[in-house]
Motif scaffolding. Sequence first.
Motif: not given
Length: 352
Positions: A86-103
């Motif tokens: 029943t895990a929610s998908e509410a965090l699978l969106r742009q507004a919930a993403l933190a910066p990601l760099s130096e990949i």
Amino acid sequence: MDQPQSTSPRRRRLWVDLTALAVVGVLLLGAIAAGGASLYKEYYGPGAFVTRYLDLLAAGRAADALHVPGVAIDRDTLQEAGIEVTASEALLRQAALAPLSEIDVVDEVTTDGVTSVTVSYVAGSHPGTSTFDVTQDGWEGVTPNWRFAHTPLAAISLNVLGSDQFAVNGFELDRRQVSSAGAEAAPLDALPMLVFTPGLYSVTVDTAISTSPGVSVLADSPLTQTPVDLQTKPTEEFLAVVQTRVEEFLTECTTQQVLQPTACPFGLEVQNRIANLPTWTITTQPTVTVEPDGAGWQIPATDAVAHIEVDIRSLFDGSIEHVSEDVPFRVNGTISILPDGSASIRVGSAGA
């Protein structure tokens, strides 16, 4: 007469030229092969496939990242991984993403057709590494297609105590919006929520009642569920409201002109009869504090003093004695947060 045999200068030059051309050809073929291998690795290999997925997350393109082959997840996969179905998908969106760099791709290992790609990155301000399993998914012309052999999604199991409202990376949520139980969600039930890996998820609370500087978790392992517990603390405004409500309650108790005010934490016992109606006042109001109590709050026992003025008639000889006495008592209480966000405060007696 015998003539001396010799190699003409033209033949020698031709041989040298042919040899040089052969060497150049070999070097050229090697360069082409090396360039092709480099081009394959940078644009068409499994590492490039993983990098494109991470680039989508870095650009905040959550919806596109979900459409990358192998990212989508089903209930059976969740159950096999030990993640709540029943895990929610509410965090699978742009507004919930933190910066990601130096990949950067740091390693690729292929076993039985599955390539494990290890990448390094900086999520928010936290460096990390993750490994993703990738397998070939057919061809597009002469270049291979790829897909995740196992989804890169993971989950956090969130337990926020003292508030139904919270924010993840600044994205505001309500327990009843993301819980499968909806409005019936119990405050102590954990909230399973799907997240992208890699990703930094910071959970904070800032409401009129409670606050917390928050807790952060780095989701760096696909198909894992990480528990996240957050205990809030009452705001100064909430403490002031509770103090006022307790004082109002005790003041209301003093309007009962009886020796033992009903449902109140103070009273006076006498062996004789009263000659007039007693008068109560609160001479020392309690200094109230609020502490966590499971999903709600409690008022720890604290001291206060009431005062009574009353005439007592002796049953033995009928004489009247005026009593003016301070009555110490202790008060405690419980606080429940109602569905509309208001607080229900129940004040009780903690004993003398």
